[in-house]
Design an enzyme around this catalytic site. Structure first.
Site, PDB file in Angstrom:
ATOM      1  N   ARG A  82      35.846  47.966  41.687  1.00 25.63           N
ATOM      2  CA  ARG A  82      35.176  48.981  40.868  1.00 25.63           C
ATOM      3  C   ARG A  82      34.141  48.042  39.947  1.00 25.63           C
ATOM      4  NH1 ARG A  82      33.338  53.100  38.715  1.00 25.63           N
ATOM      5  NH2 ARG A  82      34.166  54.400  37.125  1.00 25.63           N
ATOM      6  N   GLY A  83      32.950  48.466  40.240  1.00 22.51           N
ATOM      7  CA  GLY A  83      31.730  47.918  39.624  1.00 22.51           C
ATOM      8  C   GLY A  83      31.844  47.669  38.136  1.00 22.51           C
ATOM      9  N   GLU A  84      32.017  48.668  37.577  1.00 23.24           N
ATOM     10  CA  GLU A  84      32.149  48.640  36.019  1.00 23.24           C
ATOM     11  C   GLU A  84      33.151  47.585  35.490  1.00 23.24           C
ATOM     12  OE1 GLU A  84      34.531  52.143  34.079  1.00 23.24           O
ATOM     13  OE2 GLU A  84      32.601  52.751  35.203  1.00 23.24           O
TER      14      GLU A  84
ATOM     15  N   ARG B 204      31.664  44.010  38.656  1.00 20.47           N
ATOM     16  CA  ARG B 204      30.702  43.392  39.432  1.00 20.47           C
ATOM     17  C   ARG B 204      29.796  42.240  38.945  1.00 20.47           C
ATOM     18  NH1 ARG B 204      27.680  46.627  42.557  1.00 20.47           N
ATOM     19  NH2 ARG B 204      28.583  48.490  41.632  1.00 20.47           N
TER      20      ARG B 204
ATOM     21  N   GLU C  74      37.690  54.574  49.692  1.00 24.81           N
ATOM     22  CA  GLU C  74      37.262  53.322  50.552  1.00 24.81           C
ATOM     23  C   GLU C  74      38.711  52.799  50.821  1.00 24.81           C
ATOM     24  OE1 GLU C  74      33.218  51.074  48.926  1.00 24.81           O
ATOM     25  OE2 GLU C  74      35.268  50.343  48.273  1.00 24.81           O
TER      26      GLU C  74
END
Length: 1119
Positions: free
Chosen positions: A28-30, A33, A94
């Site tokens: 989860r990018g937020e 990342r 994903e």
């Protein structure tokens, strides 16, 4: 944007996949990342781990197809579960894809600032996120798939960051384990140029049934250097990701020979399949076996054992096979096919074959020129090297690399050297198989390599049996170890390089002094040893075959030093002088044009098996006067013009199996004892024109073939007092026998009878209807055939298998009167008739519709046969072959010349023995040819010269080329034979329609090639006694061609070449010669070659004024 590392790429297409990543990161990018994920990604890249990270800040609603493909192709997926991972539908999609397509050992969860139970049970933030998704989703199935994926992923062993160490240390732990996983899943280097591997890999994977949960084992076998290990590595790379553990163990045979070697293999196996970090020690062999079973019994593994030849090698390594977990696969490579039969588990086998000609050309060119085709100036030499290597990848690679960058002169020198002395690196690999043989098997292999390659197995077995080599089991072991093969005709063969390997072993016995070697096959070496009296007791066999006719002066005692000589073979040499000595230990004495009328007086060959002396001045009374040849099995005295009587053989050669006296034109009498030779299976007395006296009776239980063809003074067939069920073929053609004895009915196994002549009225006995196995009755007295049939009306011939239940009772004969000699329509009722042959009938005008069973029609010299009848006959065969009608027509107009080099002068002496006499060839091939079933072969030969227009490819040259699609069509070939005056040119001959004042016999070959391969589909045919021009037709079904050429086809466009040639001919009066004036091919093609010409008329250069010029009506739509 995707960030990729390139470290570790291989040059092989089977080990390097640019779009295949070691690791796929799902996160989860937020949440992660710019912190944890960026640090983890950098650490993985620094370790050389090819990692995919989706660096896009803005994502769509659905995952792209390319991203799904990346997930599937990545070796391992790392899922970083963070606090807000479940809030992203993208992340959940994903995750679902990862869980769907990956095994548990290919998925590694990281729980970063989240408890695994929260993910597993979808509590806390994960539960709230899924509840929000549920309100928005119309499809509950997707939500359930997310829940299932979260639960499954959380149950997989991974890493939980509990803040009990630094983040750097935590990342380092992850990288270490992933690094170990990568090393254990590291693809293997396959080959610099993996040519020809893809199709073989695909075939093996198909046999492995990867999706099945059964334990599956496959054995790959083939000779050394054929590419077994290379292909096994490619298979390993292709499928290793389907298993929880994998291991490739090389050189098992060599390493299992020592205690330390076995332990080393066990440790490698455990390390690679389990992924234990550091050096693993098992202590001893027994502990290692138990450890392997206990640790791996619940793990789905891929295990490849390379180069195994004994079962104990596997048992010492892993024990039994019954502990293997479901879905496991074992691949074994071996040179010993028989070893695979000893495995105590169900298994399949795959024979690794040599490269075809296109693959060989490409592989050789890549090594020699660094491109997939040769330089134009080197093209011819390249083909010669490819022919030398015979598709063996080892030889193609080594030789190509050795020649790279060298001049043409150096290439030619290297070729000459290779043909005499093999490359040492190739020899070393091939010789491993020879070294694994026992002493007797080695002797058999060397005898085959030096003397008996290409001969019939039974013939060779009889010879080697007399040498106490136990060849039945020995030859079987050589076959199992991929050193020799047996073809469909039961001939023994071996790869040319294996033959050269064997001969090099012999040469190395004494490189500089040939007389000290065990075997001599080179004419130059044999010439030196014999003329300079340099022989020794070491010599076991010697072949003296000159490449061209040669005179050789031998001393009487030239063999005196070779007391251990077993095999003596002489051909194409005129020797002078009487021999004073021959070794008594000879098993084979094969000497064409032997110089004396008798053998040396002190020669006592008690173990002689083969005595072949064709075209020699021998007198049999002298040879058999005082010696008994108890072991003698094969005798050939063909064309010996001093033989007048065949003596008592019952006491001299009681065990003789094959006896050839063909064309002994002064032979008058065959001793009565010959009729009681119990072991005799083949007796050829054909063309013994003065022979009068045969045995009074024949009682030979083993006789399969008796040939009296052309014995025109023989008036009586011997009595047959007992049943002879083994006699298959009896040829009494052109003899003076007018009646067959009543005891003829005792030939209960007879399948073919040739009977009759042009100078006698002959009668079939009524007892012939008791011969229930008779399939072919060849009656040669055609002008008196009506008298044959008037007694029986063919009603009594319904026992013949071809004619069974096919004739309605009637008083009419099959043939009508002599003046209007045409077959009646009733012949169509003979619904098992396969062959119709009529020769020299001046009155045959019509061949009506024939039964559907017909396969062959021969109407040689039937000059009154109507054009309409011929046209209908061709069309009937066209329909039987299901040849399409709407095909384009093309014609290549090129020059055609008489090949005078193939002429054989009828008045000169003909060497019927050719090179070495192959007695089994006469019995097996000759017999099987004349009692053959026609099956799917279709043939016509009739007077004519104009090829039907529906043959859509026609040429006056000797070959035709065209393109076909992915599958082979049915092909029909038509040849127009013209008889051309020898004193005039073809262009000046103006009477092609007339019957010639000559009789022509010829043999011809038709070959079908595809895509440039040098191994064609070939059919060889012969026709005798032609007196005028003829058309020959042959059809081959697509199924036969597809089966033969299947692995040579290349996609949707394949080039086919059909070529023809006359290989031999003779003219009785020396006035005419045969030529193939035109050839035609019917095949459904997809386009025309660039040099083809489409024309409307196929009559160019053809004389339309002959009596059969209208054999084909070109105006007919159906033609």
């Amino acid at each position: 944007m995707a960030l990729v590392t390139n470290e570790g790429a291989s040059s092989s297409s089977f080990t390097h996949h640019p779009n295949k990543f070691d690791v796929f990161l799902s996160f989860r990018g937020e949440d992660t990342r710019f912190g944890f994920i960026s640090h983890l990604y950098k650490a993985l890249c620094q370790r050389g781990i090819n990692t995919f990270i989706d660096d896009s800040l803005q994502r769509g609603k659905e995952i792209s197809t390319s991203l799904l493909e990346t997930i599937e192709s990545s070796r391992i997926s790392i899922i970083v579960f963070s606090e807000n991972y479940a809030s992203s539908t993208w992340c959940l999609d994903e995750l679902a894809k990862i869980v769907e397509c990956k095994n548990n050992d290919q998925v590694r969860p990281v729980f970063y600032n989240v408890d695994p139970s929260e993910v597993r049970n979808q509590k806390g933030k994960y539960g709230k996120a899924l509840s929000k998704h549920k309100k928005k989703l119309k499809d509950d199935k997707k939500l359930q798939s997310w829940r299932k994926a979260l639960c499954e992923a959380a149950n997989i062993s991974g890493w939980h960051y509990k803040h009990d160490c630094t983040e750097v240390e935590f990342i380092q732990e992850i990288v270490e384990e992933i690094s170990n996983f990568k090393l254990n899943r590291m693809p293997l280097f396959v080959a610099q140029y993996p040519i020809g591997i893809k199709s073989r890999v695909e075939a093996i994977i198909l046999q492995l049934e990867i999706g099945s949960n059964d334990v599956c084992m496959l054995g790959m076998y083939g000779p050394g250097g054929v590419g077994k290990t290379t292909i096994a590595k490619a298979v390993y790379n292709k499928i290793l990701d389907h298993f929880e553990g994998s291991s490739f163990l090389e050189n098992v045979r060599d390493k299992s020979g020592t205690f330390d070697g076995i332990i080393q293999l066990q440790e490698i196996l455990l390390h690679e399949t389990v992924g234990i970090n550091g050096q693993l020690k098992v202590g001893n062999e027994s502990k290692g076996t138990i450890a392997i079973e206990n640790i791996l019994c619940h793990k789905r593994i891929l295990l490849i054992l390379d180069d195994v030849d004994k079962l104990y090698q596997i048992e010492r390594l892993i024990g039994r096979f019954d502990w293997l977990a479901s879905g496991s696969r074992i691949i074994i490579t071996t040179r010993n096919k028989h070893f695979l039969q000893t495995l105590r588990i169900r298994h399949s086998t795959y024979k690794v074959k040599e490269l075809d000609d296109h693959e060989a050309l490409e592989l050789f060119s890549m090594h020699a020129f660094h491109k997939n085709k040769p330089e134009e100036d080197y093209s011819k030499l390249t083909n010669q090297f490819i022919c030398y290597a015979k598709g063996l990848p080892l030889a193609l690679s080594i030789i190509g690399a050795n020649l790279c960058g060298r001049s043409e002169t150096e290439w030619k020198s290297a070729l000459d050297k290779y043909e005499m002395i093999p490359d040492k690196d190739i020899q070393k690999v091939l010789q491993v198989s020879y070294q694994g043989l026992d002493e007797m098997e080695q002797e058999i292999f060397l005898d085959l390599a030096c003397f008996f390659k290409g001969l019939y197995k039974d013939y060779v077995v009889n010879i080697l049996n007399s040498c106490n080599l136990y060849p039945v089991i020995g030859i079987k072991n050589l076959i199992d170890k991929c050193l020799i093969t047996v073809d469909q005709f039961d001939k023994l063969w071996m790869h040319d390089l294996l033959q050269q390997m064997g001969r090099e072993i012999v040469r190395q016995e004494s490189p500089q002094i040939p007389g000290l070697r065990s075997r001599l096959w080179c004419y130059k070496d044999a010439f030196e040893v014999l003329t300079e009296n340099k022989g020794s007791d070491n010599i076991r066999g010697i072949t003296i075959i000159s490449p061209k006719p040669t005179k050789l002066q031998l001393k009487g005692n030239c063999f005196e030093k070779m007391r251990n000589l077993k095999f003596l073979l002489v051909s194409n040499v005129d020797t002078c002088g009487d021999l004073e000595y021959l070794p008594n230990g000879l098993r084979v004495l094969d000497w064409s044009r032997f110089p004396s009328s008798s053998l040396p007086s002190n020669f006592c060959p008690h173990n002689l098996v083969v005595l072949n002396m064709p075209q020699s001045p021998v007198i049999l009374d002298k040879i058999f006067k005082s010696i008994q040849y108890k072991s003698l099995t094969y005798m050939n005295f063909s064309s010996c013009q001093y033989i007048t009587k065949l003596p008592n053989l019952l006491s001299a050669t009681p065990n003789i199996k094959e006896l050839n006296l063909r064309e002994c034109k002064k032979l008058l009498e065959v001793h009565d004892s010959v009729g009681r030779l119990a072991e005799l299976g083949f007796l050829d007395l054909s063309c013994c024109s003065k022979l009068r006296i045969l045995p009074s009776c024949i009682s030979m239980k083993s006789l399969k073939l008796l040939n009296l063809n052309g014995c025109k003074r023989v008036k009586r067939l011997p009595d047959i007092p007992q049943e002879m069920k083994n006699l298959k073929y009896l040829c009494l053609a052109y003899t003076s026998i007018r009646e067959l004895p009543p005891s003829f009915r005792n030939l209960t196994g007879l399948e073919r009878l040739d009977f009759g002549s042009t100078f006698n009225l002959c009668h079939l006995p009524r007892s012939i209807d008791q011969l229930q196995n008779l399939r072919i009755l060849w009656l040669l007295d055609y002008d008196h055939l009506q008298q044959y049939l008037s007694n029986y009306g063919f009603l009594r011939l319904n026992f013949i298998k071809k004619l069974t239940s096919c004739f309605t009772p009637s008083k009419k004969c099959l043939l009508s009167g002599r003046e209007d000699w045409s077959l009646q329509e009733s012949i169509v009722k003979f619904n098992r008739l396969q062959s119709l042959q009529i020769t020299d009938s001046k009155f045959l005008q019509k061949i009506p519709k024939l039964p559907e069973s017909i396969r062959e029609v021969s109407a040689i010299n039937c000059i009154s046969l109507s054009s309409k009848s011929v046209r209908k006959l061709f069309l009937q065969f066209r329909r039987k072959l299901e040849l399409p009608q709407n095909t384009k027509y093309e014609d290549n107009i090129l020059s055609h010349q008489i090949d005078y080099s193939s002429k054989i002068d009828y008045s000169s002496k003909v060497d019927y023995s050719l090179s070495l006499y192959k007695p089994s060839h006469n019995l097996h091939a000759f017999l099987m040819y004349f009692i053959k079933d026609y099956e799917e072969s279709y043939n016509i030969i009739v007077p004519g010269k104009k090829i039907p227009k529906w043959f859509n490819h026609q040429s006056i040259e000797s070959s035709i080329s065209f393109w076909i699609g992915p599958k082979f069509p049915t092909i029909a070939v038509c040849l127009a034979f013209h008889l051309v005056p020898l004193k005039d040119s073809y262009a000046n001959n103006d009477k092609y329609g007339s019957v010639r004042d000559d009789v022509i016999s010829l043999r011809y070959d038709v070959s079908i090639f595809t895509n440039g391969h040098t191994r064609p589909y070939t059919f060889c045919r012969g026709v005798n006694n032609l007196k005028c021009d003829h058309l020959w037709f042959n059809g081959v079904f697509h199924s036969q061609l597809q089966q033969y050429f299947g692995n040579m086809m290349q996609g949707d466009r394949n080039l086919v070449e059909v070529s023809c040639k006359i290989s031999w001919w003779k003219s009785k009066n020396g006035r005419f010669a045969p030529v193939i004036a035109r050839m035609g091919v019917h095949a459904e093609c997809i386009c025309h070659p660039p040099n083809s010409v489409i024309i409307d008329d196929n009559s160019q250069n053809v004389d339309d004024n002959s009596y059969y010029s209208e054999n084909v009506d070109d105006s007919s739509d159906d033609n």
